[in-house]
Motif scaffolding. Sequence first.
Motif, PDB file in Angstrom:
ATOM      1  N   LEU A  36       0.827  -1.219   0.000  1.00  0.00           N
ATOM      2  CA  LEU A  36       0.000   0.000   0.000  1.00  0.00           C
ATOM      3  C   LEU A  36       0.859   1.265   0.000  1.00  0.00           C
ATOM      4  O   LEU A  36       0.427   2.316  -0.470  1.00  0.00           O
ATOM      5  CB  LEU A  36      -0.936   0.008   1.218  1.00  0.00           C
ATOM      6  CG  LEU A  36      -2.091  -1.001   1.165  1.00  0.00           C
ATOM      7  CD1 LEU A  36      -2.875  -0.973   2.463  1.00  0.00           C
ATOM      8  CD2 LEU A  36      -3.009  -0.708  -0.027  1.00  0.00           C
ATOM      9  N   VAL A  68     -11.505  12.877   8.591  1.00  0.00           N
ATOM     10  CA  VAL A  68     -12.682  12.140   8.127  1.00  0.00           C
ATOM     11  C   VAL A  68     -13.291  11.350   9.294  1.00  0.00           C
ATOM     12  O   VAL A  68     -14.517  11.350   9.488  1.00  0.00           O
ATOM     13  CB  VAL A  68     -12.349  11.194   6.948  1.00  0.00           C
ATOM     14  CG1 VAL A  68     -13.569  10.385   6.547  1.00  0.00           C
ATOM     15  CG2 VAL A  68     -11.829  11.988   5.754  1.00  0.00           C
ATOM     16  N   VAL A  98      -6.381   2.251  -4.908  1.00  0.00           N
ATOM     17  CA  VAL A  98      -6.752   1.486  -3.709  1.00  0.00           C
ATOM     18  C   VAL A  98      -7.867   0.510  -4.092  1.00  0.00           C
ATOM     19  O   VAL A  98      -8.728   0.842  -4.902  1.00  0.00           O
ATOM     20  CB  VAL A  98      -7.238   2.435  -2.582  1.00  0.00           C
ATOM     21  CG1 VAL A  98      -7.718   1.661  -1.366  1.00  0.00           C
ATOM     22  CG2 VAL A  98      -6.135   3.409  -2.186  1.00  0.00           C
ATOM     23  N   MET A 141     -18.167   4.462   1.179  1.00  0.00           N
ATOM     24  CA  MET A 141     -17.002   4.727   0.323  1.00  0.00           C
ATOM     25  C   MET A 141     -16.921   3.709  -0.809  1.00  0.00           C
ATOM     26  O   MET A 141     -16.633   4.053  -1.952  1.00  0.00           O
ATOM     27  CB  MET A 141     -15.701   4.689   1.136  1.00  0.00           C
ATOM     28  CG  MET A 141     -15.405   5.963   1.896  1.00  0.00           C
ATOM     29  SD  MET A 141     -13.865   5.880   2.846  1.00  0.00           S
ATOM     30  CE  MET A 141     -12.609   6.124   1.568  1.00  0.00           C
TER      31      MET A 141
HETATM   32  C1  HEM Z   1      -6.235  11.166  -0.520  1.00  0.00           C
HETATM   33  C2  HEM Z   1      -4.157   6.796  -0.452  1.00  0.00           C
HETATM   34  C3  HEM Z   1      -7.091   5.432   3.136  1.00  0.00           C
HETATM   35  C4  HEM Z   1      -8.884   9.915   3.351  1.00  0.00           C
HETATM   36  C5  HEM Z   1      -5.420  10.093  -0.820  1.00  0.00           C
HETATM   37  C6  HEM Z   1      -4.402  10.068  -1.847  1.00  0.00           C
HETATM   38  C7  HEM Z   1      -3.812   8.856  -1.811  1.00  0.00           C
HETATM   39  C8  HEM Z   1      -4.467   8.085  -0.779  1.00  0.00           C
HETATM   40  C9  HEM Z   1      -2.647   8.338  -2.672  1.00  0.00           C
HETATM   41  C10 HEM Z   1      -4.055  11.236  -2.784  1.00  0.00           C
HETATM   42  C11 HEM Z   1      -2.838  11.949  -2.328  1.00  0.00           C
HETATM   43  C12 HEM Z   1      -3.021  12.664  -1.012  1.00  0.00           C
HETATM   44  O1  HEM Z   1      -3.992  13.454  -0.865  1.00  0.00           O
HETATM   45  O2  HEM Z   1      -2.231  12.427  -0.098  1.00  0.00           O
HETATM   46  C13 HEM Z   1      -4.772   6.036   0.540  1.00  0.00           C
HETATM   47  C14 HEM Z   1      -4.451   4.649   0.843  1.00  0.00           C
HETATM   48  C15 HEM Z   1      -5.272   4.279   1.855  1.00  0.00           C
HETATM   49  C16 HEM Z   1      -6.106   5.426   2.178  1.00  0.00           C
HETATM   50  C17 HEM Z   1      -3.372   3.809   0.147  1.00  0.00           C
HETATM   51  C18 HEM Z   1      -5.399   2.936   2.526  1.00  0.00           C
HETATM   52  C19 HEM Z   1      -5.551   1.814   1.860  1.00  0.00           C
HETATM   53  C20 HEM Z   1      -7.845   6.526   3.501  1.00  0.00           C
HETATM   54  C21 HEM Z   1      -8.872   6.521   4.514  1.00  0.00           C
HETATM   55  C22 HEM Z   1      -9.380   7.766   4.572  1.00  0.00           C
HETATM   56  C23 HEM Z   1      -8.677   8.572   3.583  1.00  0.00           C
HETATM   57  C24 HEM Z   1      -9.273   5.306   5.351  1.00  0.00           C
HETATM   58  C25 HEM Z   1     -10.465   8.313   5.452  1.00  0.00           C
HETATM   59  C26 HEM Z   1     -11.434   7.602   5.962  1.00  0.00           C
HETATM   60  C27 HEM Z   1      -8.315  10.652   2.332  1.00  0.00           C
HETATM   61  C28 HEM Z   1      -8.656  12.030   2.025  1.00  0.00           C
HETATM   62  C29 HEM Z   1      -7.910  12.372   0.905  1.00  0.00           C
HETATM   63  C30 HEM Z   1      -7.109  11.212   0.547  1.00  0.00           C
HETATM   64  C31 HEM Z   1      -9.648  12.906   2.777  1.00  0.00           C
HETATM   65  C32 HEM Z   1      -7.923  13.703   0.153  1.00  0.00           C
HETATM   66  C33 HEM Z   1      -8.948  13.590  -0.950  1.00  0.00           C
HETATM   67  C34 HEM Z   1      -9.057  14.877  -1.731  1.00  0.00           C
HETATM   68  O3  HEM Z   1      -8.040  15.301  -2.281  1.00  0.00           O
HETATM   69  O4  HEM Z   1     -10.164  15.418  -1.788  1.00  0.00           O
HETATM   70  N1  HEM Z   1      -5.449   8.859  -0.202  1.00  0.00           N
HETATM   71  N2  HEM Z   1      -5.766   6.467   1.359  1.00  0.00           N
HETATM   72  N3  HEM Z   1      -7.753   7.778   2.951  1.00  0.00           N
HETATM   73  N4  HEM Z   1      -7.383  10.206   1.427  1.00  0.00           N
HETATM   74 FE1  HEM Z   1      -6.576   8.347   1.395  1.00  0.00          FE
END
Ligand code: HEM
Length: 147
Positions: A36, A68, A98, A141
């Motif tokens: 991941l 969140v 993901v 989600m």
């Molecule tokens: C954005 C990966 C789990 C909330 C992102 C981004 C990546 C990513 C690559 C875009 C780059 C960044 O904004 O840093 C992952 C991976 C996860 C994971 C690999 C686990 C398997 C979660 C979970 C939450 C979350 C569980 C909340 C419940 C967010 C939010 C953004 C984001 C709020 C910003 C979205 C936006 O730009 O509007 N995630 N994420 N993520 N992630 Fe995750």
Amino acid sequence: VKDKELIRGSWESLGKNKVPHGVIMFSRLFELDPALLNLFHYSTNCDSKQDCLSSPEFLDHVTKVMLVIDAAVSHLDDLHSLEDFLLNLGRKHQAVGVSTQSFTVVGESLLYMLQCSLGQAYTAPLRQAWLNMYTIVVAVMSRGWSK
Ligand code: HEM
């Protein structure tokens, strides 16, 4: 009703700054599923998992995740008001590669963090209460994934 009190009380007891708890959660996540780490394109700049976890981009994401969860805890009475937001968040995670299966490991990591951070206060009913809320959030989600 009891569930909500357990969740709110325990979330509050973690203190104002949730980021260190988020770091515990994501350390656990990358331990359980190191692949991941590669989904964060900025992870290529890191020599080790620990380097990654302390990089500003990672801490930014951890902060977003904690926000969140905080929103879900504050909206326990009307989680459906977060539906559009969570659906869209699901779409964004599909876009970055993901898979919905990964949310099982994310859930385990969340519970692991709660266990570490709450100590004695981490009980079976509390665990179940969090799992129930997490399951709802993940279900919404996951609807953001197009087949
Ligand atoms: C954005 C990966 C789990 C909330 C992102 C981004 C990546 C990513 C690559 C875009 C780059 C960044 O904004 O840093 C992952 C991976 C996860 C994971 C690999 C686990 C398997 C979660 C979970 C939450 C979350 C569980 C909340 C419940 C967010 C939010 C953004 C984001 C709020 C910003 C979205 C936006 O730009 O509007 N995630 N994420 N993520 N992630 Fe995750």
